[in-house]
Design an enzyme around this catalytic site. Structure first.
Site, short mmCIF file in Angstrom:
data_model
loop_
_atom_site.label_atom_id
_atom_site.label_comp_id
_atom_site.label_asym_id
_atom_site.label_seq_id
_atom_site.Cartn_x
_atom_site.Cartn_y
_atom_site.Cartn_z
N ASN A 190 -0.53 3.82 10.74
CA ASN A 190 -1.27 2.26 10.66
C ASN A 190 -0.40 1.50 11.13
O ASN A 190 0.82 1.09 10.59
CB ASN A 190 -1.77 2.31 9.10
N GLU A 240 -2.17 6.20 -1.84
CA GLU A 240 -0.94 5.38 -1.35
C GLU A 240 -0.55 4.44 -2.61
O GLU A 240 -1.13 3.34 -2.93
CB GLU A 240 -1.28 4.52 -0.25
N GLY A 292 5.88 0.54 2.25
CA GLY A 292 6.94 -0.57 3.15
C GLY A 292 8.28 -0.62 2.25
O GLY A 292 8.85 -1.38 2.60
N HIS A 350 -7.29 -0.69 2.22
CA HIS A 350 -5.80 -0.51 1.98
C HIS A 350 -5.28 -1.47 1.00
O HIS A 350 -5.96 -2.56 0.96
CB HIS A 350 -5.34 -1.06 3.37
N GLU A 352 -3.02 -3.68 1.20
CA GLU A 352 -2.70 -4.88 1.50
C GLU A 352 -4.00 -5.70 1.78
O GLU A 352 -4.22 -7.04 1.59
CB GLU A 352 -2.04 -5.02 2.97
N LYS A 404 -0.69 -1.74 11.48
CA LYS A 404 -0.73 -2.95 10.88
C LYS A 404 -0.91 -4.18 11.65
O LYS A 404 -1.29 -3.91 12.85
CB LYS A 404 0.27 -3.25 9.69
N SER A 445 5.97 5.15 2.85
CA SER A 445 7.13 5.24 2.98
C SER A 445 7.29 6.89 3.62
O SER A 445 8.43 7.51 3.30
CB SER A 445 8.19 5.10 2.01
#
Ligand code: PGA
Length: 250
Positions: free
Chosen positions: A11, A165, A171, A95, A97, A13, A205
């Protein structure tokens, strides 16, 4: 036992300009020899070029989001049909985010998943708890609620991927422990209508140094990789960890 083919998904992003496309020639030989399916989800601006760069390599290309409608007055949005039209095979949905930055609810994710399936895309539906939810002992309850709300109804016969996730691992350089990942993947699997065939991948991560341990867990069918997927060498090392997973750790 039915075996599920592993999926290693990258991904990107909001990263990548056209100069990044050389990445695919580095990745192609690794993907060709891989024991996993390889998927890269670049920003929407690069999907078409990435599909062309990946022709004949077996690398699949996906989107990072889609709208629930297939066309219309939705400035700035992209439909599942448009992703399919430019050669995408998968789309990441829900996701954390997007849930945080755009207020996406489980209902929104479900509507997008229905649209993706109708367009012939495989949805990669993301779920995961926050640190506060984990520390309150509510991780499984939260993920179970997200699954119940985000999966299309009648999903028993549908081809989709679940990505677990944990939000606090994305991250941050922190990964969930192998025991926590194993427990959550088992908890997810027992809540799926089609537990034997659904691919459940882990994200948060994932790096070359921890991929092998995570990918060797019984219910972990692959990885969704953010930061480390931007570097072709790191992403390749994660893909190669799939074929090493059955070898004893030294
Ligand atoms: P990360 O991101 O690998 O950089 O933690 C994972 C993701 O957001 O899919």
């Amino acid at each position: 036992m039915m075996s599920r083919r592993k999926l290693i998904a990258g991904n990107w992003k909001m990263n990548g300009l056209s100069g990044a496309l050389g990445y695919f020639s580095e990745l192609a030989p690794v993907a060709a020899g891989a024991s996993a399916d390889v998927l890269v989800c670049p920003p929407a601006t690069l999907i078409h070029a990435a599909v062309q760069a990946c022709a004949g390599t077996g690398i699949r290309v996906g989107g990072q989001d889609c709208h629930a409608q297939d066309h219309g007055a939705h400035t700035g949005d992209i439909s599942a049909a448009m992703l399919r039209d430019c050669g995408a095979s998968h789309v990441i949905l829900g996701h954390s985010e997007r849930r945080a930055d755009h207020g996406e609810t489980d209902g929104d994710v479900r509507a997008k998943a229905v649209a993706a399936l109708a367009a012939g895309l495989v949805p990669v539906i993301c779920v995961g708890e926050t640190l506060a939810e984990r520390e309150a002992g509510r991780a499984v309850e939260v993920v179970a609620r997200q699954l119940a709300g985000s999966l299309p109804e009648n999903s028993a016969i549908l081809d989709l991927v679940i990505a677990y996730e944990p939000v606090w691992a994305i991250g941050t350089g922190r990964t969930a422990s192998a025991a926590d990942v194993a427990a959550m993947h088992a908890a997810i699997r027992e809540r799926l209508p089609n537990p034997l065939t659904t691919c459940i991948i882990y994200g948060g991560s994932v790096k070359p140094g921890n991929a092998r341990e995570l990918l060797s867990l019984a219910d972990v069918d692959g990885a969704l990789v953010g930061g480390a997927s931007l570097d072709a060498a790191d992403f390749s090392a994660i893909i190669e960890a799939v074929s090493l997973e059955n070898e004893p750790l030294r």
